[in-house]
Motif scaffolding. Sequence first.
Motif, short mmCIF file in Angstrom:
data_model
loop_
_atom_site.label_atom_id
_atom_site.label_comp_id
_atom_site.label_asym_id
_atom_site.label_seq_id
_atom_site.Cartn_x
_atom_site.Cartn_y
_atom_site.Cartn_z
N GLY A 171 -1.47 1.98 4.39
CA GLY A 171 -1.05 2.93 5.36
C GLY A 171 -0.94 4.41 4.65
N GLN A 172 -0.32 5.14 5.54
CA GLN A 172 -0.21 6.47 5.14
C GLN A 172 0.30 6.94 3.62
N GLU A 195 -6.78 -5.80 9.25
CA GLU A 195 -8.21 -5.18 10.11
C GLU A 195 -7.92 -3.81 10.20
N GLU A 196 -6.68 -3.41 10.97
CA GLU A 196 -6.44 -2.13 11.64
C GLU A 196 -6.26 -1.29 10.15
N TYR A 197 -5.84 -1.33 9.11
CA TYR A 197 -5.84 -0.54 8.01
C TYR A 197 -7.02 -0.69 7.28
N LEU A 231 4.09 -1.80 -0.20
CA LEU A 231 4.54 -0.60 0.49
C LEU A 231 4.03 -0.85 2.04
N THR A 232 3.60 -2.09 2.30
CA THR A 232 3.42 -2.63 4.03
C THR A 232 4.58 -2.45 4.91
N HIS A 233 5.76 -2.70 4.32
CA HIS A 233 6.93 -2.80 5.10
C HIS A 233 6.95 -3.96 5.77
N ASP A 234 6.12 -5.06 5.56
CA ASP A 234 5.85 -6.27 6.37
C ASP A 234 6.07 -7.42 5.40
N PRO A 235 7.51 -7.90 5.49
CA PRO A 235 8.13 -8.92 4.71
C PRO A 235 6.71 -10.00 4.09
#
Length: 319
Positions: A171-172, A195-197, A231-235
């Motif tokens: 991500g950013q 996929e989106e990243y 850093l994904t913030h996705d556990p």
Amino acid sequence: MNSTDLSVLRSAVSWLKAGHSVAIATVVQTWGSAPRPVGSWLAIRDDGQVAGSVSGGCVEDDLIRRVQTEILTRATPEMVVYGVSQQEAARFGLPCGGTLRLLVEPKPELVVLEKLLAQISSHQMTRRTVNVSTGKSILEAGTRQDQFVCNDQEMQTTYGPRWRMVIIGAGQLSLYTADFALASDFEVIVIDPREEYAEGLNREDLIFHKGMPDDVLLEIGVDPHTAIVALTHDPKLDDMALMEALKSPAFYVGALGSRKNTQKRKERLLEFDLSQEQVDKLHGPVGLYIGALTPPEIAVSILAEVIAVKYGISVPKKN
């Protein structure tokens, strides 16, 4: 090799290909508070143009003069020492009586430097051994654990990214962190299966793995020169990475999240096969507290903490 010394190598190759005579000076030993570390490079062209630094500007003018008037006329390397006495140290501006010992190569081999540049550019650790008597050099595979060597027979220097940062998520914030890490001379690996990243992440300066973080960490092999930042913030993704990262010899492991979420994460990790000691290695919330709000500011705080840990500087505990 850091980014400054890589630019020196590029300049030396370019100058030699253009037909210039070039001398390369390498810092081989320092005493006191010498401003540039062992292994630092300076390339000096026959017309006095330079790339790099060996003293932060203290001795360069004198070294350029010596190279132009004396050293470039020779065929073999010469050892040059500055700051032997306190008077010389004061004359050349070396701080705290520092002393600088340089190996100056007046005839570096273009074919060897070109190959070295190509191998570094493809992320290969490469060891260069220079015969001090003849100036001839050879290249062979290097490792992150190699130490700089200089004696009466040879100088051995390993080039390439000694330190790695593995970033979980594309991500950013991850890309800002990657940019600062690259500027700080880390090799950067980004892992993200989403996929989106993954779409559009096509950068030659990054190594990108589109896979599950825990699998990729096992695949690439984590060593004590590796920092891992989730850093994904996705556990689901961050925790999978942390389960492998905290068991590894990585010198730094950090994860994005509030203090409350970090505490919950540590409790979850203890439910798996991690010990309290391993979980306590986690730096969370990731980064030094500097009041950062925007992604680039947070990235600065992350790099600041990673660099502090890299150099053994104590960082404040986060309760």
